[in-house]
Design a protein around this motif. Structure first.
Motif, mmCIF file in Angstrom:
data_model
loop_
_atom_site.group_PDB
_atom_site.id
_atom_site.type_symbol
_atom_site.label_atom_id
_atom_site.label_comp_id
_atom_site.label_asym_id
_atom_site.label_seq_id
_atom_site.Cartn_x
_atom_site.Cartn_y
_atom_site.Cartn_z
ATOM 1 N N ALA A 194 0.558 -1.228 -0.034
ATOM 2 C CA ALA A 194 0.130 0.155 0.058
ATOM 3 C C ALA A 194 0.778 1.211 0.079
ATOM 4 O O ALA A 194 0.491 2.428 -0.620
ATOM 5 N N ASP B 210 1.094 4.299 -3.063
ATOM 6 C CA ASP B 210 0.885 5.552 -2.416
ATOM 7 C C ASP B 210 1.972 6.363 -3.072
ATOM 8 O O ASP B 210 1.641 7.698 -3.581
ATOM 9 N N PRO C 179 -4.572 0.964 -0.298
ATOM 10 C CA PRO C 179 -3.863 2.352 -0.695
ATOM 11 C C PRO C 179 -4.977 3.251 -0.333
ATOM 12 O O PRO C 179 -5.997 3.132 -0.340
ATOM 13 N N GLN D 296 -5.376 5.558 3.952
ATOM 14 C CA GLN D 296 -5.514 4.163 3.700
ATOM 15 C C GLN D 296 -6.693 3.716 4.843
ATOM 16 O O GLN D 296 -6.425 3.814 6.142
#
Length: 296
Positions: free
Chosen positions: A212, A216, A244, A262
């Motif tokens: 994640a 990002d 994410p 998140q």
């Protein structure tokens, strides 16, 4: 579709782990024009459910008619062991489109207790240089690997034919998971200067915290969740899966809320609105997303 990929969408438990993150502020409503801007991509995601022959000829009914100028260049998959996919060029947006087939939600609900999946490293041949701390769902990784090299070749050819440096990836459900992995894969193999944008609908969690964080830091992702769809809260956070950032949650009122961070736990966002599988409504999974219901 095989049961392993269907089971992949929901994970091993009926109850979603309570997020430890503090509820975030700055949730904002999208304007009508912002919502409408998603529509071409929503139709492209829906067309991912259509047979490869139909998308290659671009005669897949309403899904194709919604983007009449599209120039298909390649398609594949069999809709069973290998998800349908297609690639082409949208001249009005000046971008290559990559779309992957999603999941029949009627196949998901009976298998919500089936945990036939695990977190695994990305294939080092397909994903050279990716840190070993990044782990993803093994079923999703396998589905993406089935079409990865064919999709890459089609994107390279389409970029060359139409002299574009923009690639837009779309998908719904399992298709969104494959698309997110494509969004990590393709930039590793395409020329620097290429721009990438990803739109996922009803996206399940795909990887761990490091995955994640990588998304990002490196991708431009928006993932849209509809009302009380339970699929985006699976697999559970307690199993090590993390979404994410980039969530947009369609409220029961019809408002589209941009949820920062998140797995935002606000009740305006999917984690707070659907705290467990039993709080979800599987009929919300296919939409509608601003009037577009997924399927072919």
């Amino acid at each position: 579709m095989s049961s392993v990929f269907v089971a992949a969408l929901v994970g091993a438990a009926l109850v979603q782990a309570s997020p430890s993150l503090v509820a975030r502020q700055s949730i904002t409503a999208l304007s009508t024009s912002q919502i409408d801007a998603f529509t071409p991509f929503t139709w492209y995601a829906s067309a991912g459910y259509c047979q490869a022959s139909a998308t290659l000829a671009w005669n897949c009914g309403a899904n194709c008619q919604a983007n009449p100028g599209f120039k298909p260049t390649a398609s594949g998959g069999n809709g069973d062991s290998v998800q349908y996919w297609y690639v082409g060029y949208d001249p009005s947006l000046d971008t290559v489109i990559v779309s992957h087939q999603g999941t029949d939600p009627s196949e998901i609900e009976p298998l919500v207790t089936d945990g036939d999946f695990f977190l695994t490293n990305l294939n080092s041949t397909l994903f050279p240089g990716i840190d070993s701390s990044i782990e993803v769902h093994n079923g999703f990784a396998g589905a993406q690997a089935d079409t990865a090299t064919d999709v890459l070749a089609a994107v390279e050819s389409t970029m060359s034919t139409y002299s574009t440096t923009s690639v837009t990836m779309v998908g719904h459900s399992l298709g969104a998971a494959i698309t997110l992995l494509d969004s990590v894969y393709l930039p590793l193999h395409l020329p620097s200067g290429t721009t990438f944008t990803t739109y996922g609908y009803g996206l399940p969690r795909v990887g761990n915290q490091d995955f994640a964080n990588y998304v990002d830091a490196n991708l431009h992702l928006t993932h849209v969740n509809n009302e009380e769809d339970p699929i985006p809260i699976c697999p559970g956070m307690f199993l090590g899966f993390v979404h994410p950032a980039g969530e947009v949650h369609i409220q029961d009122s019809g408002e589209w809320a941009a949820c920062p961070g998140q797995d935002n736990p606000s009740t305006q966002c999917i984690v707070g609105d659907v705290p467990s599988i039993t709080d979800g409504d599987l009929s919300n999974h296919d939409g509608p997303y601003n009037g577009v219901t997924m399927g072919c």
